[in-house]
Every structure is written in C-alpha cells, then in structure tokens.
Design an enzyme around this catalytic site. Structure first.
Site: not given
Ligand code: HPA
Ligand code: ZN
Length: 330
Positions: A196, A275
């Site tokens: 990510e 989320d």
């Molecule tokens: N990335 C990493 N951790 C998380 C995320 C996310 O998008 N949402 C909730 N915890």
């Molecule tokens: Zn996530």
C-alpha cells in the site's frame, strides 16, 4: 431494473472503518465520551483531509475509543451488514483490530462476541455470508501480535484467519514470521496488508515469509514485473481499494489507478472499500467509481466480481452459486 453493480464478495473491509459519524456520536453520547464535535457533518469534514496512511490512522484510532461494550460491537457489525446488503455483497471476510480495543480496556470476549453474534447470523438476517479475520497492528510489533493471538485462541471458532494492518513502512512482514507460523499451525487463513505504502519487497516478504493466501492492497507490486508474473502464475488474489488509495494518496487520482493494468496482466484483482465511513464509499460506490473514472465496462466489472468470489475462503458450492448470480447480472 438491472443492478448497476455486480453481486460481489468484499475481502478488504475493516469493520472499525464502517463507523459512520452518526454512530460515532450515538456511542459517544451513550458512554459520556468527548468528541471533537457532536455534529456528524463536522466530523465527516475532518475525514476529507488525510495526507497519508498515518494521518488517517490517527483519526481512526481516536474514534475507536467510543466502542466500549459487546452491544456496541454488535451494533457496528449490524450497521455494516445493512449497508453491505444494499451494496450487493454476498460474502464478506471482515477485518477487526482487537489490540486497539483491549488497549482501551474492553474485554477481548466483548469484542469477539459482539461482532461474531452479528456475523454468524448474517446469512439468515441479511443473506450475506460473513466471517472475521483478526488483524495484528504491525506498529505494536511481533510480541504483541503473539500475545493477542494467544488470547484469542479460546475464541478460535469465531474467526477464520489472521491479517496484518496499520502503519506499513518500517514494519516489514519479516517481523511477523513467528506469529504467522503459529496461526498456520492453528489452521487459520493468512492474509496481510503489503504494497500500500510499502514497496514491492513487502509483497514478496508476505508471500515468502508469512505464506499469505491473499495480499491486501498490493498495488505497488505493479512496480516489479517479475513479481507481477508470479502473482499471476500463482493466482494470488489482491484486495484493491480504489477510493482508499485516492484518499490516502497512494495514487494521485482515480483516473491513474493501476486497476485496469492489473486486469490486463491477468492478476486476480478485486474491488473493496477498506474503511468506507472515511474514504467516500462502500464497495458498490467503489465499483461505480472505477466504472466511471477508469472506463471499466460491465464485462470488466463482472470479471472483478468473479475474481472476488474466487478469492474468498468460502466453500466451493457457495462460490458456484455466486458465480451464477454474477453471470445472470451480466
Ligand atoms: N491500511 C492499513 N491499516 C489500516 C487501514 C489501511 O487502509 N485501515 C485500517 N487499518
Ligand atoms: Zn486495509
């Protein structure tokens, strides 16, 4: 009228990330807790200004202090299921972050029973097959992860797997080799956030060291052609979250998102909401957004939905039924 988005599975959703501003205010009132504002519109406005993952996580964790009781967790899960039903979700494999709640003084049993009482009945109440995945907060380190897994094992029948989330850079998958081996020995499924904000090497580590069956996000794998070939050949699913990626600036604009390239490369890419209370929409909103901004037509949307079904940990007979529904939609 034919539904504009396909029946789908949702495989990358943090249940805590479904806490809409109205529920936040209701729970804060219930427990007499402070919030920056009691006005849902003002709270929502705060969610529009994240600059990266960390700035989001600071707001996300602060808000979670309103979740105190088993009833609160049940209400949170039920709110998600109500919305998931409207979004066309047939199967949800849902993340939860128990370490956060235990840190807030909530008994682990209240967290797990509150969520699982809603999700285990979801097939009957909502026509949505639902299961829980326990996530470790990588920034709390591997020992804390082992501790929460041990504490959760008495509730083993209430979750199907483990995941890894929270701040990515500086907390590579390699730190968690031991706790993932523990989870594997318990027969738990294994997934992890990787690629990510962290680079392609985080995705490689998740595959080689944690032996994950799916990669959450994984978009930065696209920077590494050899890794792309491996993900395709091994049919490793990627749970992509387009609106989240824009909100947290993992991509500059939705129009530049690598999702079409992922499909062109033959990757098992799926669409998810991450989320949704914070990032501007649920899974159907994500499908609509990629259809509009990336020009994905109905056959491509159906492909994404089929990928999501193939990527679930659900029984084959359920997968066949959901595939038939996607075919009918197309
Ligand atoms: N990335 C990493 N951790 C998380 C995320 C996310 O998008 N949402 C909730 N915890
Ligand atoms: Zn996530």
């Amino acid at each position: 009228m034919i539904a504009p988005t396909p029946p789908t599975a949702e495989l990358h959703l943090h249940v805590e990330g479904t806490i809409e501003a109205e529920l936040l205010v209701r729970l804060a009132d219930r427990h007499g807790l402070p919030l920056p504002s009691r006005d849902p519109a003002v709270l929502r406005e705060r969610y529009a200004h994240f600059v990266d993952l960390r700035s989001f996580l600071d707001v996300y964790y602060a808000n979670l202090a309103v979740l105190r009781t088993e009833e609160d967790f049940h209400e949170l899960a039920t709110g998600y299921l109500d919305r998931a039903l409207k979004a066309g979700v047939r199967r949800a494999e849902v993340f939860f972050d128990p370490q956060t709640h235990v840190q807030h003084g909530v008994p682990l049993e209240a967290v797990i029973h509150g969520l699982s009482s809603a999700f285990s009945a979801a097939e009957e109440t909502h026509g949505v097959s639902a299961a829980l995945i326990l996530c470790f907060l990588r920034d709390l380190g591997p020992e804390a992860a082992e501790e929460i897994l041990r504490a959760a094992l008495p509730f083993r029948e209430h979750f199907i797997g483990v995941g890894l989330d929270s701040a990515e850079v500086g907390y590579p998958p390699s730190l968690f080799t031991g706790v993932y081996a523990m989870a594997a020995a318990e027969g738990l499924h294994r997934v992890a956030h990787a690629g990510e904000e962290g680079g392609a090497e985080y995705v490689r580590e998740a595959l080689d060291l944690l032996h994950v069956e799916r990669v959450d996000h994984g978009i930065r794998a696209m920077e590494d052609p050899e890794l792309v070939a491996r993900l395709r050949d091994e049919r490793i699913p990627l749970t992509v979250c387009p609106l989240s990626n824009v909100s947290l600036r993992a991509v500059d604009t939705l129009g530049e998102h690598p999702l079409p390239r992922m499909l062109d490369e033959g990757l098992l890419a799926t669409v998810n909401s991450d989320d949704p209370a914070y990032f501007g929409g649920y899974v159907d909103d994500n499908y609509r957004a990629v259809a509009r901004e990336l020009g994905l037509d109905r056959p491509r949307l159906a492909q994404l939905a089929r990928n999501s079904v193939d990527a679930t940990f659900a029984p084959e007979e359920d997968k066949r039924r959901w595939h038939a529904e996607i075919d009918a939609w197309l």
